[in-house]
Write a protein that holds these residues in place. Sequence first.
Motif, PDB file in Angstrom:
ATOM      1  N   ARG A 323       0.815  -1.214   0.000  1.00 49.06           N
ATOM      2  CA  ARG A 323       0.000   0.000   0.000  1.00 49.06           C
ATOM      3  C   ARG A 323       0.853   1.271   0.000  1.00 49.06           C
ATOM      4  NH1 ARG A 323      -0.084  -2.396   4.775  1.00 49.06           N
ATOM      5  NH2 ARG A 323       0.734  -1.287   6.593  1.00 49.06           N
ATOM      6  N   ARG A 326       2.259   2.010  -4.397  1.00 48.24           N
ATOM      7  CA  ARG A 326       1.264   1.721  -5.420  1.00 48.24           C
ATOM      8  C   ARG A 326       1.776   1.970  -6.832  1.00 48.24           C
ATOM      9  NH1 ARG A 326      -3.648   0.695  -3.227  1.00 48.24           N
ATOM     10  NH2 ARG A 326      -3.897   1.248  -1.024  1.00 48.24           N
ATOM     11  N   HIS A 362      -7.156  -1.035  -4.226  1.00 50.48           N
ATOM     12  CA  HIS A 362      -7.323  -1.972  -3.109  1.00 50.48           C
ATOM     13  C   HIS A 362      -6.248  -1.719  -2.051  1.00 50.48           C
ATOM     14  CE1 HIS A 362      -8.697  -5.566  -1.082  1.00 50.48           C
ATOM     15  NE2 HIS A 362      -7.507  -6.123  -1.142  1.00 50.48           N
ATOM     16  N   SER A 363      -6.536  -2.026  -0.791  1.00 46.67           N
ATOM     17  CA  SER A 363      -5.603  -1.715   0.312  1.00 46.67           C
ATOM     18  C   SER A 363      -4.513  -2.763   0.506  1.00 46.67           C
ATOM     19  CB  SER A 363      -6.386  -1.559   1.619  1.00 46.67           C
ATOM     20  OG  SER A 363      -7.167  -2.716   1.870  1.00 46.67           O
ATOM     21  N   ALA A 403      -3.719  -2.009   6.881  1.00 46.12           N
ATOM     22  CA  ALA A 403      -4.233  -1.402   5.669  1.00 46.12           C
ATOM     23  C   ALA A 403      -5.528  -0.664   5.926  1.00 46.12           C
ATOM     24  CB  ALA A 403      -4.448  -2.475   4.601  1.00 46.12           C
ATOM     25  N   SER A 404      -6.341  -1.172   6.861  1.00 45.15           N
ATOM     26  CA  SER A 404      -7.612  -0.532   7.170  1.00 45.15           C
ATOM     27  C   SER A 404      -7.422   0.718   8.000  1.00 45.15           C
ATOM     28  CB  SER A 404      -8.517  -1.527   7.911  1.00 45.15           C
ATOM     29  OG  SER A 404      -9.698  -0.904   8.330  1.00 45.15           O
ATOM     30  N   GLY A 406      -4.582   2.460   8.406  1.00 43.35           N
ATOM     31  CA  GLY A 406      -3.653   3.432   7.838  1.00 43.35           C
ATOM     32  C   GLY A 406      -2.618   3.924   8.809  1.00 43.35           C
TER      33      GLY A 406
END
Length: 458
Positions: A323, A326, A362-363, A403-404, A406
Amino acid sequence: MTKPDIPTILVVDDDENILQVLEARLLSAGLSPLLADRAETALEMLADEPVDLIISDVKMPGMGGGGLLREVMEHWPHIPVIMLTAHGTIPDAVGSIQAGAADYLTKPFDGKELVRRVRARLEARGAAAAPAPLPGAGSAPAPTARTRGLIGGKAPAMARFLERLERVAKSTATVLLLGESGTGKEMAARILHEESPRANGPFVVVDCGSTQPTLLESELFGHVKGSFTHAVKDKKGLIEEADNGTLFLDEIGNISPDMQTRLLRFLQEGTIRRVGDNRERAVSCRVVAATNADLTRMVADGDFREDLYYRLKVVTLTIPPLRERREDLPDLVHGLLDRLRARQERPHAKISPEAMHLLETHSWPGNVRELENALEAALVFCRDDVIEPADLQLEPPPPDSPASTGNSLSLEDNERETIIRALDAAGGVKKDAADRLGISRRAIHYKIKKYGIGSGES
């Protein structure tokens, strides 16, 4: 920033006055000094900066000049080392010469004589040529075909990692690979092996996370016949199998305290003893360890030996999560699809722009491994050899995943944030911040420069 045509001299001494004198003398001679007040800090600098010559005191706290010399001779043998010693400890300096040091000087030394000897050693090894550029200094070196095809490198975080990976690979230094699950630590370890002086030797993988603790000792060290119930014949351990090659210890944070002790002895002595055997066997291999655990926290909690931790982290490399890079996704997708198309015999399969957009947004809590699994499944479900968004079957990350939220930080990010908080608490005074952290003033100056932290009062 250091000019590429100026030789860089790493000076290591726990005496602040000596460091200042040497810094002034080297600068006046047109050389570029790097300063460290401990051998441990010097090793960290060697991993980050190209160095042409080292000047080191013999007597220092910690591993000292002797320990530093051993590490340099083993992992950076191309770098000449000049030892400094007090008049009463000349035998120590002579011992250093026997151990591989290029030269020595006694304190107090003549500055002109020191510079003369430095230049002589530089000329002897051809070090007047330009050293490798630092990260961010001009264009980064072109990555190998393997790294370009499978890992990427357009993202700044990954470009810096690849630059360090390829530089470290040329040595035989012990490496600790850090990163979240699925970031590609085993692939990075393979690159370290294949680009190293030991590339013709074996590459041996040990999964410390999945091997039962009761079996790991025998797997690593081997055993002799009759040493336990099912030992029906002598068995060579995986450490011996890696002789003259590379030993990759994955999930090193999972090994037991007893195994930590045995592994430490091997790293210190270069010998192993099979289970049930009385004979020591010499083994020479490069060790690369990897983990997604926070070893610094485990050390603080008493769950991981501090001396083993420092033996493993001669060089530390942290792989960025997907993440945070990217920009690499298109190259990663196409590189992975090349392999997967061949595996599934679908040579004409491709990905639609809509599916690529979904991948890019996507994360990726599972990182590159999740990406590869998603593409492999998509090749199974896609029609007319075109992967569409519905074929990818991506799941949202768990609510508490990095990832959720951050809020995930690598160990390097954590160290940077810790230094910033210490500086804030100390009102910007670096000496006070260093005292709060339990590190030296030179170390905090180096880390402030390394992480690009805004300058405060000194």
